[in-house]
Design an enzyme around this catalytic site. Structure first.
Site, mmCIF file in Angstrom:
data_model
loop_
_atom_site.group_PDB
_atom_site.id
_atom_site.type_symbol
_atom_site.label_atom_id
_atom_site.label_comp_id
_atom_site.label_asym_id
_atom_site.label_seq_id
_atom_site.Cartn_x
_atom_site.Cartn_y
_atom_site.Cartn_z
ATOM 1 N N CYS A 199 0.915 3.479 3.179
ATOM 2 C CA CYS A 199 1.714 3.002 4.319
ATOM 3 C C CYS A 199 3.177 3.215 4.000
ATOM 4 C CB CYS A 199 1.340 1.383 4.120
ATOM 5 S SG CYS A 199 -0.289 0.879 4.546
ATOM 6 N N HIS A 211 22.521 -4.652 11.663
ATOM 7 C CA HIS A 211 21.714 -3.448 11.890
ATOM 8 C C HIS A 211 22.261 -2.394 10.880
ATOM 9 C CE1 HIS A 211 20.473 -4.635 16.041
ATOM 10 N NE2 HIS A 211 19.375 -4.596 15.119
ATOM 11 N N HIS A 231 24.789 7.266 12.788
ATOM 12 C CA HIS A 231 25.389 7.247 14.187
ATOM 13 C C HIS A 231 24.391 7.619 14.997
ATOM 14 C CE1 HIS A 231 29.459 7.508 16.613
ATOM 15 N NE2 HIS A 231 28.493 6.806 17.212
ATOM 16 N N LYS A 289 24.720 7.498 25.878
ATOM 17 C CA LYS A 289 24.489 7.736 24.479
ATOM 18 C C LYS A 289 23.537 8.912 24.522
ATOM 19 C CE LYS A 289 26.139 4.028 22.575
ATOM 20 N NZ LYS A 289 27.077 3.530 23.652
ATOM 21 N N CYS A 296 0.794 -1.214 -0.085
ATOM 22 C CA CYS A 296 0.064 -0.022 0.156
ATOM 23 C C CYS A 296 0.843 1.256 -0.083
ATOM 24 C CB CYS A 296 -0.928 -0.181 1.162
ATOM 25 S SG CYS A 296 -1.119 1.283 2.234
ATOM 26 N N TRP A 322 33.848 4.072 14.655
ATOM 27 C CA TRP A 322 32.963 5.278 14.260
ATOM 28 C C TRP A 322 33.696 6.573 14.093
ATOM 29 C CZ3 TRP A 322 28.136 5.053 12.563
ATOM 30 C CH2 TRP A 322 27.027 3.975 13.328
ATOM 31 N N TRP A 335 24.242 13.280 19.238
ATOM 32 C CA TRP A 335 25.197 14.188 19.398
ATOM 33 C C TRP A 335 25.401 15.189 17.981
ATOM 34 C CZ3 TRP A 335 29.690 14.778 16.411
ATOM 35 C CH2 TRP A 335 30.790 14.962 17.058
ATOM 36 N N VAL A 367 21.782 5.137 15.787
ATOM 37 C CA VAL A 367 22.368 3.998 16.574
ATOM 38 C C VAL A 367 22.325 4.525 17.982
ATOM 39 C CG1 VAL A 367 24.347 2.292 16.906
ATOM 40 C CG2 VAL A 367 23.748 2.782 14.775
ATOM 41 N N ASN A 368 22.567 5.646 18.219
ATOM 42 C CA ASN A 368 22.824 6.090 19.803
ATOM 43 C C ASN A 368 21.491 6.192 20.453
ATOM 44 O OD1 ASN A 368 25.298 6.813 19.350
ATOM 45 N ND2 ASN A 368 25.276 9.010 18.858
HETATM 46 P P1 FAD Z 1 30.243 5.682 19.896
HETATM 47 O O1 FAD Z 1 28.690 5.557 19.608
HETATM 48 O O2 FAD Z 1 30.967 4.584 19.963
HETATM 49 O O3 FAD Z 1 30.714 6.945 19.405
HETATM 50 C C1 FAD Z 1 32.236 7.465 19.576
HETATM 51 C C2 FAD Z 1 32.195 8.974 19.677
HETATM 52 O O4 FAD Z 1 31.916 9.375 18.300
HETATM 53 C C3 FAD Z 1 31.636 9.388 20.838
HETATM 54 O O5 FAD Z 1 32.341 9.527 21.839
HETATM 55 C C4 FAD Z 1 31.198 11.171 20.112
HETATM 56 O O6 FAD Z 1 32.426 11.739 20.440
HETATM 57 C C5 FAD Z 1 31.282 10.599 18.891
HETATM 58 N N1 FAD Z 1 29.749 10.525 18.346
HETATM 59 C C6 FAD Z 1 28.661 10.008 18.945
HETATM 60 N N2 FAD Z 1 27.625 10.387 18.184
HETATM 61 C C7 FAD Z 1 28.071 10.751 16.991
HETATM 62 C C8 FAD Z 1 27.443 10.983 15.594
HETATM 63 N N3 FAD Z 1 26.123 10.965 15.757
HETATM 64 N N4 FAD Z 1 28.105 11.563 14.856
HETATM 65 C C9 FAD Z 1 29.510 12.056 14.706
HETATM 66 N N5 FAD Z 1 30.186 11.498 16.028
HETATM 67 C C10 FAD Z 1 29.428 11.093 17.127
HETATM 68 N N6 FAD Z 1 26.528 -1.694 19.740
HETATM 69 C C11 FAD Z 1 25.454 -2.344 19.845
HETATM 70 O O7 FAD Z 1 25.461 -2.777 20.976
HETATM 71 N N7 FAD Z 1 24.239 -2.622 19.072
HETATM 72 C C12 FAD Z 1 24.660 -2.146 17.631
HETATM 73 O O8 FAD Z 1 23.754 -2.744 16.766
HETATM 74 C C13 FAD Z 1 25.642 -1.552 17.190
HETATM 75 N N8 FAD Z 1 25.802 -1.405 15.883
HETATM 76 C C14 FAD Z 1 27.134 -0.781 15.672
HETATM 77 C C15 FAD Z 1 27.403 -0.521 14.099
HETATM 78 C C16 FAD Z 1 28.632 0.054 13.853
HETATM 79 C C17 FAD Z 1 28.952 0.284 12.420
HETATM 80 C C18 FAD Z 1 29.478 0.653 15.024
HETATM 81 C C19 FAD Z 1 30.774 0.882 14.603
HETATM 82 C C20 FAD Z 1 29.160 0.212 15.968
HETATM 83 C C21 FAD Z 1 28.068 -0.268 16.501
HETATM 84 N N9 FAD Z 1 27.803 -0.523 17.937
HETATM 85 C C22 FAD Z 1 26.620 -1.263 18.244
HETATM 86 C C23 FAD Z 1 28.864 -0.197 18.959
HETATM 87 C C24 FAD Z 1 28.228 1.252 19.551
HETATM 88 O O9 FAD Z 1 27.642 2.137 18.407
HETATM 89 C C25 FAD Z 1 29.165 2.213 20.097
HETATM 90 O O10 FAD Z 1 30.281 2.186 19.328
HETATM 91 C C26 FAD Z 1 29.660 1.491 21.440
HETATM 92 O O11 FAD Z 1 28.595 1.119 22.470
HETATM 93 C C27 FAD Z 1 30.615 2.266 22.457
HETATM 94 O O12 FAD Z 1 30.162 3.631 22.580
HETATM 95 P P2 FAD Z 1 30.590 4.964 22.852
HETATM 96 O O13 FAD Z 1 30.064 5.489 23.918
HETATM 97 O O14 FAD Z 1 32.224 4.865 23.002
HETATM 98 O O15 FAD Z 1 30.331 6.019 21.673
#
Ligand code: FAD
Length: 515
Positions: A45, A423, A449, A468, A42, A382, A471, A452-453
């Site tokens: 949808c 994911h 990113h 998280k 649809c 990341w 950001w 995901v956060n």
């Molecule tokens: P991170 O999310 O790793 O971020 C690192 C740094 O990047 C932050 O400290 C900040 O300075 C900066 N930052 C934060 N947000 C942004 C943004 N939007 N844009 C730019 N910079 C930013 N974990 C899971 O549990 N489940 C998942 O499905 C999952 N998928 C992931 C997919 C990928 C491709 C990657 C690389 C990681 C994934 N992870 C997943 C891990 C998770 O996203 C984090 O990397 C991990 O939990 C560590 O988090 P962190 O607090 O160090 O910050």
């Protein structure tokens, strides 16, 4: 599997209903549930699905009180469920209040609401109109001076946030739900007609937020804009406010004793070269090493990844020499496969060529975690790819998707966290191919990113010291945040892009702790 073929995936924070789980989700649940009954064929949808996905992100914090679900009625296996719930047109959205009985068909949303804000308000209306009340849902009705007099006797919280607003405003109720999963704080709305309180606190602006303390002390919450997201962000970060079930953050001098590595003090608003080099070490010597023989699409992924590193990694000359040599070695491998052993000889510079090296070992700085299981490599990965997208834009890449495609392939072929890879692939398959300028590529990675956060905020993998957030925070980049006419938050992309270009720029990367 059937539900995965529909408009939503498991990474959307929407429960995918199936004949097997429908009863467990909808009947006798402690939370209310909103369900979208749709058909994947649809058109309406399809057009509505980004809104529903946006709603899931927007009200993620409300989950213990109200959750979102969806079911694809076009799937043969789901058809009986949709018939049983009396669905004859798509999309149909229904509200199932807490403790719904097995014979209930749910309460339809009347009219076709096409925006997140309208849906959010409708959910609050439904919550307020129907009993039983979800036990996790705090009171949403306005408070009064009389209630406040005894508030701290009956509520064990450190902070009480009062949202002064007009009767028609939903902000107070939205914030009450936004903060529902946080301890040591309660939120109540106060109507502009509550004269005693309005006068006592000298309130002249609606909405506005005041923090109220025992004994009647109060202060106004300072925010850039008087809007939900700004209040919510500021309230979640008040001293003592922690996500329920999470330990409070630990002081960093204690952290030095909790990991084998000495704690390296760092500025959490900066990128460190040591994190990037540790990431290269881990990816090339640990993740790639999991493949004894590298062939087929895995070999193509590796070639692309290393080629992008050689082109855009803003590293020290010794590291760049190594990456360039590794890349040209890889490009010269014309066979179908290579052994990791042969690859490692180049990574380790076994020929001992002067002036090239990739330092061994993981030494994290900005990616340190308060416990060994937190942050580190995923944080580094990341950061690495943000730096690469920014660098590609700076030096001018002929293919705007080059870095993102290399990342997508790397994550698919090598990233050890397999659910993460799945994911990420879901997200990449949705929009990556449309990023046809290098600016869009930088913004795409930033937005994904944040997606995901949002999904991981409060998850077990979240470091309590580094919650998280969406950001950059309003403190880090005030002008990145704006409000729409309707009061909802809006990213100011024209500001976010230069912010990212500067934050991840090679000139801003700190070289502290490098040997
Ligand atoms: P991170 O999310 O790793 O971020 C690192 C740094 O990047 C932050 O400290 C900040 O300075 C900066 N930052 C934060 N947000 C942004 C943004 N939007 N844009 C730019 N910079 C930013 N974990 C899971 O549990 N489940 C998942 O499905 C999952 N998928 C992931 C997919 C990928 C491709 C990657 C690389 C990681 C994934 N992870 C997943 C891990 C998770 O996203 C984090 O990397 C991990 O939990 C560590 O988090 P962190 O607090 O160090 O910050």
């Amino acid at each position: 599997r059937a539900a995965e073929a529909g408009l939503y995936t498991s990474s959307d924070q929407i429960i995918l209903l199936t004949p097997e789980n429908v009863e467990a989700v909808l009947v006798n649940s402690t939370a209310a549930t909103v369900v979208e009954f749709y058909a994947s064929w649809c058109g309406h949808c399809r057009m509505f699905s980004p809104v529903y996905r946006g709603l899931a992100i927007d009200i993620k914090e409300w989950k213990p009180a109200v959750d979102l679900a969806a079911i694809d009625c076009a799937e043969a296996v789901n058809r009986k469920v949709c018939i049983d719930y009396g669905i004859s047109g798509y999309p149909t959205i229904k509200f199932f209040h807490a403790y719904t009985k097995a014979d209930s068909n749910g309460l339809p949303f009347k009219g076709f609401i096409r925006d997140v804000r309208g849906l959010r308000h409708k959910i609050i209306d439904k919550l307020e109109a129907h009993v039983p009340w979800p036990p996790a849902c705090p009171p949403l009705e306005p408070t009064s001076e009389a209630e406040l007099d005894s508030f701290f006797e009956t509520n064990n919280v450190q902070h009480l946030a009062l949202i002064f607003e007009e009767a028609s405003s939903y902000i107070g109720r939205e914030l009450t739900l936004d903060l529902l999963q946080f301890d040591n704080i309660a939120v109540r709305r106060v109507l502009s007609t509550e004269e005693g309180l309005v006068t006592k606190l000298g309130v002249t602006e609606f909405p506005s937020c005041f923090l109220y303390y025992p004994g009647g002390n109060f202060s106004r919450l300072k925010v850039k804009e008087e809007a939900r997201t700004f209040y919510s962000y500021a309230l979640q970060r008040l001293p003592g406010v922690v996500r329920s079930g999470k330990p409070p953050p630990v002081a960093t001098d204690v952290l030095s004793n909790s990991t084998e590595d000495p704690w390296r003090p760092f500025n959490s608003s900066r990128v460190y070269m040591l994190d990037l080099e540790s990431t290269l070490h881990y990816s090339l010597r640990v993740e790639v090493a999991a493949h004894t023989i590298i062939r087929g699409e895995t070999l193509i992924s590796l070639k692309k990844y290393v080629a992008v590193l050689a082109k855009f990694f803003p590293g020290r000359p010794v590291v760049m020499n190594l990456l360039k040599s590794l890349s040209s070695w890889l490009q010269n491998q014309s066979g179908d496969e290579i052994s990791y052993e042969a690859f490692k000889e180049i990574v380790d510079n076994s020929a001992q060529s002067p002036d090239m090296a990739l330092p061994e070992g993981e030494r994290w700085v900005g990616c340190q975690g308060s416990q060994p299981q937190f942050r580190r490599f995923p944080c580094g990965l990341w950061t690495l790819f943000h730096v690469l997208t920014v660098q590609a834009k700076k030096v001018g890449s002929s293919d705007p998707q080059e870095v993102l495609t290399a990342m997508r392939n790397y994550v698919h072929s090598f990233f050890g966290c397999r659910p993460c890879a799945e994911h990420f692939e879901n997200m990449a398959s949705e929009g990556l191919a449309m990023m046809n300028t290098s600016s869009l590529a930088v913004l795409w990675l930033w937005a994904k990113h944040n997606h995901v956060n949002n999904r991981l905020a409060g998850a077990l993998t979240e470091d309590p010291n580094f919650p998280k957030i969406q950001w950059p925070s309003p403190e880090m980049c005030p002008s990145c945040h704006a409000v729409q006419e309707n009061g909802d938050h809006r990213w100011s992309q024209e500001t976010v892009l230069p912010f990212l270009m500067s934050y991840f720029s090679s000139d801003s990367i700190l070289t502290d702790y490098l040997e």
